[in-house]
Design an enzyme around this catalytic site. Structure first.
Site, PDB file in Angstrom:
ATOM      1  N   SER A 182       0.783  -1.226   0.000  1.00  0.00           N
ATOM      2  CA  SER A 182       0.000   0.000   0.000  1.00  0.00           C
ATOM      3  C   SER A 182       0.815   1.277   0.000  1.00  0.00           C
ATOM      4  CB  SER A 182      -0.936   0.005   1.211  1.00  0.00           C
ATOM      5  OG  SER A 182      -0.202  -0.064   2.418  1.00  0.00           O
TER       6      SER A 182
ATOM      7  N   HIS B 153      -5.465  -3.299  -2.791  1.00  0.00           N
ATOM      8  CA  HIS B 153      -5.145  -2.301  -3.808  1.00  0.00           C
ATOM      9  C   HIS B 153      -5.004  -2.900  -5.209  1.00  0.00           C
ATOM     10  CE1 HIS B 153      -4.510   0.677  -0.639  1.00  0.00           C
ATOM     11  NE2 HIS B 153      -3.952  -0.326   0.042  1.00  0.00           N
TER      12      HIS B 153
ATOM     13  N   LYS C   8     -11.841   0.454  -1.898  1.00  0.00           N
ATOM     14  CA  LYS C   8     -10.836   1.098  -2.751  1.00  0.00           C
ATOM     15  C   LYS C   8     -11.412   1.219  -4.168  1.00  0.00           C
ATOM     16  CE  LYS C   8      -7.827   0.630   0.728  1.00  0.00           C
ATOM     17  NZ  LYS C   8      -8.557  -0.173   1.714  1.00  0.00           N
TER      18      LYS C   8
END
Length: 403
Positions: free
Chosen positions: A188, A216, A251
């Site tokens: 990250s 992510h 996300k």
């Protein structure tokens, strides 16, 4: 005791002001800011309009009308709360349908939907290993994975970031019968991707389970955004029962929550033994409806990932001339996370403030989130960014880098 009565000097609570002052001296005190969305990648921050490069909304879906309408319809059908844990009355038909869609999307046998990503990692790991077992954790793993390892009470072995040879040595030396390897799939703060086939090969060799946190990567990497595991060719018919795949839905998916996916038996075990699933209130059905809309867009709108990739290439090409003359480092990354390492905490904060004064919000990331001496700007790109947005950022960085 009255609220205005002074604490005795011997109390540990009386030490907190000095400890906060020490954070200020080290440039480590965090500050929250109140934000509200504007248009595109623009937001209102404490009343100031800014172009932001800090959101994890990588595909720009958080305000997409399809998601908003789906959430509105979900609220009309189910209300705004779930009313109970999934094991009691909170497992709505919408949440059940989302789990089926998630499993299909990531091409794994079964999925389990959680209300929050941090709670997922912190509680799934203790459901898999305990005292007497061993867990092997990449040194740059997210805090939620680190906390999950600690809560498990298993023997924790940290290996240098991405060092498969060191991991192999640790696995070989471990006498534990049950071994769990945990790793971010996309790291990250650096933006690099783990060697997933290499990790799985080691797990097969040492009879270990591999848990991947793809917070992510989902929506960004792999065919149709199916994530890092799909990008590695390890889903569908190539899926391994040794892999537990976890991803957040806050996300690229643009909503909230998280899920784990894997074999039928592994997910059933987690359903039975994960405390944050058993004892926490389920996520509201309106979020599940919004997430179903998000999955459809990720699968059928490749233009979103194409825009994101164009902005990534534009930024990296534009920063290249600055690196040689500033001493800054741009870490290798093909993902939405672009880490511009400055080094010094104060320098990173000054760069962040200089950008803010020019109408740009790019967060400075400092220890303990990253290693000492590697303070950086974490530039998060999105399909919501335009070519002009990235040019504004490059121009501002060029101006700030000029003596």
């Amino acid at each position: 005791m009255a609220m205005n009565q002074a604490l005795p000097h011997s109390s540990w609570l009386a030490e907190l002001p000095q400890q906060l002052a020490a954070l200020d001296t080290q440039q480590l005190r965090r500050t929250r800011r109140s934000v509200a969305p504007l248009q595109g990648a623009h937001i209102l921050v404490d009343g100031q309009p800014l172009l932001q490069f800090c959101s994890n909304d990588y595909l720009g879906l958080a305000s997409h009308p399809d998601l908003v309408n789906a959430a509105r319809a979900g609220a009309q059908d189910f209300g705004v709360g779930s009313g109970g844990s999934p094991m009691v009355s909170g497992h709505s038909t919408a949440n059940a349908a989302l789990e089926a869609d998630l499993a299909r999307f990531v091409q794994l046998p079964r999925a389990l939907y959680f209300y929050a990503g941090f709670a997922t990692n912190a509680s799934v790991i203790p459901a898999l290993v305990a005292a007497g077992d061993a867990v092997f954790s990449d040194s740059l793993n997210h805090a939620s994975l680190i906390d999950g390892c600690r809560l498990s009470r298993a023997d924790i072995q940290r290996y240098p970031h991405g060092d498969l040879a060191a991991l192999d040595t640790l696995l070989t030396a471990s006498p534990a019968r049950r071994k769990l390897v945990v790793s971010d799939a996309v790291f990250s703060m650096d933006g690099n991707v783990a060697d997933i086939p290499g990790l799985l090969a080691l797990c097969e060799r040492h009879d270990a389970l591999l848990m991947l946190d793809d917070a992510h990567g989902l929506g960004v990497l792999g065919p149709q955004g199916r994530g890092s595991l799909a990008a590695a060719g390890l889903t569908g018919e190539q899926a391994s029962p040794r892999v537990l795949y976890m991803a957040t839905l806050s996300k690229a998916a643009g909503v909230s929550g998280a899920f784990v996916a894997g074999s039928e038996v592994l997910v059933e075990w987690l359903l039975q033994k994960t405390r944050s699933y058993t004892f926490a209130t389920a996520a509201p059905a309106l979020l599940a409806r919004a997430l179903q809309a998000s999955l459809r867009l990720m699968e059928h709108e490749p233009v979103l990932r194409a825009r994101l990739q164009a902005r990534i290439q534009q930024l990296r090409a534009g920063l290249a001339p600055l690196l040689a003359r500033t001493g800054w480092r741009l870490l290798p990354s093909d993902t939405a996370i672009q880490a511009l390492v400055v080094g010094d905490n104060a320098a990173a904060l000054a760069l962040m403030e200089g950008l803010r004064q020019r109408g740009l919000w790019v967060p400075a990331i400092r220890p303990p989130t990253v290693l000492q001496g590697t303070a950086r700007l974490r530039i998060a790109l999105s399909a919501a960014h335009t070519e002009d947005d990235v040019e504004l950022l490059l121009a501002a960085l060029t101006e700030l880098a000029t003596p």
